[in-house]
Write a protein that holds these residues in place. Structure first.
Motif, PDB file in Angstrom:
ATOM      1  N   ASN A  94      13.589  67.384 -29.245  1.00 52.97           N
ATOM      2  CA  ASN A  94      13.023  66.140 -28.730  1.00 52.97           C
ATOM      3  C   ASN A  94      12.243  65.480 -29.880  1.00 52.97           C
ATOM      4  OD1 ASN A  94      11.181  64.296 -27.649  1.00 52.97           O
ATOM      5  ND2 ASN A  94      10.928  65.442 -25.745  1.00 52.97           N
ATOM      6  N   ALA A  96      10.214  63.000 -29.963  1.00 49.98           N
ATOM      7  CA  ALA A  96       8.820  62.683 -29.633  1.00 49.98           C
ATOM      8  C   ALA A  96       7.955  63.930 -29.811  1.00 49.98           C
ATOM      9  CB  ALA A  96       8.717  62.170 -28.204  1.00 49.98           C
ATOM     10  N   GLN A  97       8.514  65.067 -29.411  1.00 44.80           N
ATOM     11  CA  GLN A  97       7.782  66.335 -29.557  1.00 44.80           C
ATOM     12  C   GLN A  97       7.572  66.654 -31.049  1.00 44.80           C
ATOM     13  OE1 GLN A  97       7.352  68.663 -26.670  1.00 44.80           O
ATOM     14  NE2 GLN A  97       5.931  69.704 -28.050  1.00 44.80           N
ATOM     15  N   TYR A  99       7.533  64.611 -33.492  1.00 43.49           N
ATOM     16  CA  TYR A  99       6.594  63.629 -34.050  1.00 43.49           C
ATOM     17  C   TYR A  99       5.153  64.011 -33.702  1.00 43.49           C
ATOM     18  CZ  TYR A  99       4.179  59.119 -34.442  1.00 43.49           C
ATOM     19  OH  TYR A  99       3.283  58.124 -34.735  1.00 43.49           O
ATOM     20  N   LEU A 100       4.935  64.399 -32.439  1.00 45.17           N
ATOM     21  CA  LEU A 100       3.584  64.783 -32.018  1.00 45.17           C
ATOM     22  C   LEU A 100       3.120  66.059 -32.724  1.00 45.17           C
ATOM     23  CD1 LEU A 100       3.859  63.990 -28.223  1.00 45.17           C
ATOM     24  CD2 LEU A 100       2.170  63.034 -29.766  1.00 45.17           C
ATOM     25  N   GLY A 102       3.875  66.765 -35.682  1.00 45.35           N
ATOM     26  CA  GLY A 102       3.672  66.455 -37.099  1.00 45.35           C
ATOM     27  C   GLY A 102       4.789  66.954 -37.988  1.00 45.35           C
ATOM     28  N   GLU A 105       7.991  62.842 -39.556  1.00 44.24           N
ATOM     29  CA  GLU A 105       7.141  61.711 -39.956  1.00 44.24           C
ATOM     30  C   GLU A 105       7.949  60.419 -39.844  1.00 44.24           C
ATOM     31  OE1 GLU A 105       5.822  62.612 -43.919  1.00 44.24           O
ATOM     32  OE2 GLU A 105       5.085  64.582 -43.325  1.00 44.24           O
ATOM     33  N   VAL A 106       7.356  59.449 -39.193  1.00 47.41           N
ATOM     34  CA  VAL A 106       8.039  58.159 -39.023  1.00 47.41           C
ATOM     35  C   VAL A 106       7.097  57.043 -39.478  1.00 47.41           C
ATOM     36  CG1 VAL A 106       9.206  56.612 -37.413  1.00 47.41           C
ATOM     37  CG2 VAL A 106       9.293  59.078 -37.034  1.00 47.41           C
ATOM     38  N   PHE A 107       7.490  56.357 -40.531  1.00 48.26           N
ATOM     39  CA  PHE A 107       6.657  55.263 -41.061  1.00 48.26           C
ATOM     40  C   PHE A 107       7.266  53.938 -40.607  1.00 48.26           C
ATOM     41  CE2 PHE A 107       6.212  58.946 -43.736  1.00 48.26           C
ATOM     42  CZ  PHE A 107       4.837  59.068 -43.857  1.00 48.26           C
ATOM     43  N   ILE A 114       9.114  53.820 -30.802  1.00 51.53           N
ATOM     44  CA  ILE A 114       9.627  53.933 -29.435  1.00 51.53           C
ATOM     45  C   ILE A 114      11.123  53.630 -29.385  1.00 51.53           C
ATOM     46  CG2 ILE A 114       9.445  52.975 -27.108  1.00 51.53           C
ATOM     47  CD1 ILE A 114       6.470  52.812 -27.510  1.00 51.53           C
TER      48      ILE A 114
ATOM     49  N   PHE B  62      -0.752  65.321 -42.005  1.00 57.26           N
ATOM     50  CA  PHE B  62       0.236  64.904 -40.996  1.00 57.26           C
ATOM     51  C   PHE B  62       0.397  63.373 -41.068  1.00 57.26           C
ATOM     52  CE2 PHE B  62      -2.135  68.574 -39.324  1.00 57.26           C
ATOM     53  CZ  PHE B  62      -1.108  69.493 -39.197  1.00 57.26           C
ATOM     54  N   PRO B  63       1.024  62.883 -42.148  1.00 54.78           N
ATOM     55  CA  PRO B  63       1.130  61.425 -42.279  1.00 54.78           C
ATOM     56  C   PRO B  63       1.926  60.826 -41.116  1.00 54.78           C
ATOM     57  CG  PRO B  63       1.913  62.554 -44.260  1.00 54.78           C
ATOM     58  CD  PRO B  63       1.705  63.602 -43.220  1.00 54.78           C
ATOM     59  N   SER B  64       1.464  59.720 -40.633  1.00 56.42           N
ATOM     60  CA  SER B  64       2.104  58.938 -39.563  1.00 56.42           C
ATOM     61  C   SER B  64       1.947  59.572 -38.178  1.00 56.42           C
ATOM     62  CB  SER B  64       3.603  58.683 -39.828  1.00 56.42           C
ATOM     63  OG  SER B  64       4.412  59.729 -39.338  1.00 56.42           O
ATOM     64  N   ALA B  65       1.402  60.774 -38.101  1.00 54.51           N
ATOM     65  CA  ALA B  65       1.291  61.452 -36.797  1.00 54.51           C
ATOM     66  C   ALA B  65       0.278  60.726 -35.904  1.00 54.51           C
ATOM     67  CB  ALA B  65       0.843  62.892 -37.004  1.00 54.51           C
ATOM     68  N   PRO B  66       0.440  60.899 -34.577  1.00 49.26           N
ATOM     69  CA  PRO B  66      -0.418  60.145 -33.658  1.00 49.26           C
ATOM     70  C   PRO B  66      -1.828  60.726 -33.511  1.00 49.26           C
ATOM     71  CG  PRO B  66       1.129  61.454 -32.431  1.00 49.26           C
ATOM     72  CD  PRO B  66       1.454  61.675 -33.874  1.00 49.26           C
ATOM     73  N   ARG B  69      -4.142  64.069 -31.197  1.00 48.30           N
ATOM     74  CA  ARG B  69      -3.250  65.005 -30.497  1.00 48.30           C
ATOM     75  C   ARG B  69      -2.611  65.979 -31.494  1.00 48.30           C
ATOM     76  NH1 ARG B  69      -1.735  68.525 -26.972  1.00 48.30           N
ATOM     77  NH2 ARG B  69       0.393  68.386 -26.190  1.00 48.30           N
ATOM     78  N   THR B  70      -2.118  65.443 -32.586  1.00 48.01           N
ATOM     79  CA  THR B  70      -1.460  66.281 -33.594  1.00 48.01           C
ATOM     80  C   THR B  70      -2.483  67.141 -34.333  1.00 48.01           C
ATOM     81  OG1 THR B  70       0.199  64.567 -33.883  1.00 48.01           O
ATOM     82  CG2 THR B  70       0.038  66.224 -35.620  1.00 48.01           C
ATOM     83  N   ARG B  73      -4.124  69.834 -32.080  1.00 51.12           N
ATOM     84  CA  ARG B  73      -3.132  70.813 -31.642  1.00 51.12           C
ATOM     85  C   ARG B  73      -2.842  71.813 -32.769  1.00 51.12           C
ATOM     86  NH1 ARG B  73       2.247  69.847 -28.260  1.00 51.12           N
ATOM     87  NH2 ARG B  73       3.313  71.747 -28.782  1.00 51.12           N
ATOM     88  N   PRO B 203      -2.369  56.500 -37.935  1.00 53.10           N
ATOM     89  CA  PRO B 203      -0.911  56.566 -37.715  1.00 53.10           C
ATOM     90  C   PRO B 203      -0.160  55.370 -38.303  1.00 53.10           C
ATOM     91  CG  PRO B 203      -2.157  56.698 -35.636  1.00 53.10           C
ATOM     92  CD  PRO B 203      -3.078  56.215 -36.685  1.00 53.10           C
ATOM     93  N   ARG B 290       0.567  54.191 -25.915  1.00 51.38           N
ATOM     94  CA  ARG B 290       1.518  54.955 -26.752  1.00 51.38           C
ATOM     95  C   ARG B 290       1.219  56.444 -26.681  1.00 51.38           C
ATOM     96  NH1 ARG B 290       2.766  49.966 -26.127  1.00 51.38           N
ATOM     97  NH2 ARG B 290       3.842  48.900 -27.823  1.00 51.38           N
ATOM     98  N   GLY B 294       3.746  59.251 -25.264  1.00 49.32           N
ATOM     99  CA  GLY B 294       4.060  60.480 -25.998  1.00 49.32           C
ATOM    100  C   GLY B 294       3.867  61.710 -25.126  1.00 49.32           C
ATOM    101  N   GLU B 298       6.623  64.440 -23.875  1.00 53.33           N
ATOM    102  CA  GLU B 298       6.441  65.884 -24.046  1.00 53.33           C
ATOM    103  C   GLU B 298       6.616  66.624 -22.725  1.00 53.33           C
ATOM    104  OE1 GLU B 298       3.446  67.935 -26.758  1.00 53.33           O
ATOM    105  OE2 GLU B 298       2.467  66.040 -26.314  1.00 53.33           O
TER     106      GLU B 298
END
Lengths: 126, 445
Positions: A94, A96-97, A99-100, A102, A105-107, A114, B62-66, B69-70, B73, B203, B290, B294, B298
């Motif tokens: 997934n 999204a998982q 990404y969360l 870490g 990485e999405v710039f 989304i 953790f570049p770009s991470a939200p 939460r990241t 965690r 982020p 957002r 997320g 999850e």
């Protein structure tokens, strides 16, 4: 060639997975609506294998493009370890998982995140 | 580089700038006397700069991470990070409640015929609707709004020191004595509210290189700019208004505007409040929705929260849910008039979240010493521990600083924290229970 190299040579690489991904996205009937008006250039980069691939979304279709070094107004960079990217682009993970956590990485801006996630959701339902 | 830095500074400062910040500044005058308010603002800014260096290190890992939460965690596990995130979301909604109350007061003062109690929720609904439709203000417009708000605040603050500026009440120097350590700590804790949200820039890095220097630097610059402007404004409130009245005034910025510029000042400051509320609510709504999206992706929130509009890419249910929660809390805060209690609760939660972020850096250095970090917090470890330990004490002092509210703020934060921990446990249990079912049905986990 040792056993590990031999195994890697026979298993599909990230390039193959991306080709399959592009094919699946372009063949999916719901993608036209999702991709309409969204025309970024995607760069997919491995953090551990020095690989880089470029895709462009154009007229609701995704296609692979060559690196031309030109700056793009709407560019998205996706980075991760090779294994993570392979899992994301084959629908095993997934995004999204990832990404969360870490590991992916999405710039890009919020909407890019989304949209990319939605592509995977529509394709694989994960 | 300069242009990129400006872009990130504007995002970081813009997130923190809100109409309720003026109310909090006025409220600080109820905790400590005149000039000490400026010191409290500067100290709170200093704490936030120290926190920002830790946040910068986490963002570089953790570049770009939200964000939280990241980070939390990775450092403390799923349950803790989820509980803190729920607490954070509750705090964002509570902050919207404070913001709405302040702006309703400002509008009521400027336009008495306007039903401000209905207009503010109406404006919230409008912002939610625009977000759901996928209409976004151009980035340049957002930057211009932030710059305008900063400049207007500074202009009013500086104008108060003009030789011919009127004075509402002679300043009572006799009362400006040395504050107790507890009062100063309470004021510093409450002043943390003023910088809340500076970390939301993490982020939004445009490329990996931004995390090496630009993002950490942008947070420091944004906090310094805010500290300067808030410091000047606080000094202006102290110099021109009776601080005992200011402390109980939900819209001291309007009072100061009227004193300095007459009726024009009232309308101008009401416009500033409105602009600040709309931008901060919009930013909070986008960020919080957002995060909710997320969590739903999850599997920690119901799947309907993750539904998106295929055309616009907007997670409309997440936006609507956060918008509804904010509207409800706004109505509650407006009806009860508990804006100061809610503001202190928000400030305390911010302090606790920042302490957790500093703790995360220390823990990750121990359990992931070799992980790549393109930026490291230059502060020595003991100093980081000290700051992390001070923040909860500042939170506690702030919560107990409102004599008329008694234990109310502390109970509110305890209740919210317990609720967040419980919600996190239930969400994780729900996800765990769904996994075996999904596997049985042949659905990928």
């Amino acid at each position: 060639m040792n056993a590990a190299d031999a195994a890697q040579a026979t298993t599909p690489g990230l390039a193959d997975h991306l080709s399959a991904f592009v094919r699946d996205v372009n063949a999916h009937p719901a993608m036209a609506k999702l991709l309409k008006g969204w025309e970024p250039r995607l760069t997919i980069e491995t953090l551990d294998a020095d690989e880089r691939f470029h895709l462009r979304v154009d007229d609701c279709k995704v296609r692979a493009v060559a690196a031309d070094g030109a700056a793009d107004e709407h560019a998205i960079l996706i980075r991760g370890e090779r294994a993570v990217l392979c899992e994301v682009f084959t629908g095993i993970s997934n995004p999204a998982q990832a990404y969360l956590e870490g590991t992916l990485e999405v710039f890009g801006d919020d909407r890019d995140h989304i949209k990319l996630d939605a592509i995977c959701l529509v394709l694989w339902g994960i | 580089m300069g242009r990129d830095l400006l872009h990130y500074v504007a995002i970081s400062a813009g997130m923190a700038l809100a109409a309720s910040c003026y109310t909090m500044l006025g409220g600080l005058l109820g905790i400590v006397d005149g000039p000490w308010v400026v010191l409290a603002v500067v100290l709170a800014g200093t704490f936030c700069v120290l926190v920002s260096t830790s946040v910068g290190e986490l963002a570089a890992m953790f570049p770009s991470a939200p964000g939280i939460r990241t980070y939390l965690r990775a450092a403390f596990g799923n349950h803790f990070s989820l509980a803190v995130l729920f607490l954070y979301l509750a705090m964002v909604a509570l902050a919207a409640g404070v913001e709405g109350t302040v702006v309703a007061g400002a509008l009521a003062g400027a336009f008495p015929a306007l039903p401000a109690d209905a207009v503010v929720p109406g404006l919230f609904v409008l912002v939610v609707a625009l977000n759901i439709l996928g209409l976004e203000a151009p980035r340049t417009f957002q930057l211009v709004v932030t710059a305008t708000l900063l400049a207007a605040t500074l202009w009013v603050g500086v104008s108060a020191f003009a030789p011919d500026a009127p004075i509402a009440q002679p300043r009572q120097l006799a009362t400006a004595g040395l504050p107790s350590v507890i009062d100063l700590a309470a004021a510093v804790g409450a002043a943390t509210f003023l910088f809340m949200g500076f970390e939301w820039v993490t982020p939004l890095g445009r490329n990996p290189a931004a995390y090496r220097r630009l993002i950490p630097l942008s947070m420091i610059v944004a906090i310094a700019v805010l500290a300067l402007i808030y410091g000047v404004f606080a000094a202006a409130l102290d110099a021109r208004l009776d601080h005992r009245l200011v402390a109980a005034d939900p819209t001291p910025q309007i009072t100061l505007g009227v004193l300095l510029f007459g009726e024009k000042g009232r309308y101008a400051m009401a416009a500033v409040c409105l602009m600040a509320m709309l931008t901060s609510f919009n930013a909070g709504l986008m960020g919080a929705s957002r995060l909710a999206y997320g969590l739903a992706r999850e599997g920690l929130l119901p799947a309907w929260v993750a539904r998106i509009d295929l055309r616009t890419g907007v997670p409309f249910n997440a936006v609507a849910s956060i918008g509804c929660l904010s509207c409800v809390l706004t109505m509650v805060v407006m009806t009860t008039g508990a804006y100061r209690l809610a503001g202190l609760a928000v400030a305390a939660i911010v302090c606790l979240v920042y302490a957790a972020l500093m703790g995360a850096v220390l823990r990750l250095r121990r359990c992931r010493p070799d992980a790549a970090r393109s930026f490291r917090n230059p502060l020595p470890r003991p100093a980081q521990w000290l700051v992390a330990a001070c923040l909860p004490l500042l939170a506690l002092s702030a919560l107990l600083s409102l004599p008329q509210a008694g234990w109310g703020p502390l109970l509110l934060v305890t209740f919210l924290a317990a609720g967040a921990a419980l919600a996190a446990a239930l969400a994780i249990r729900r996800k765990d229970n769904r996994l075996p079912l999904a596997r049985k049905q042949g659905v990928a986990p």
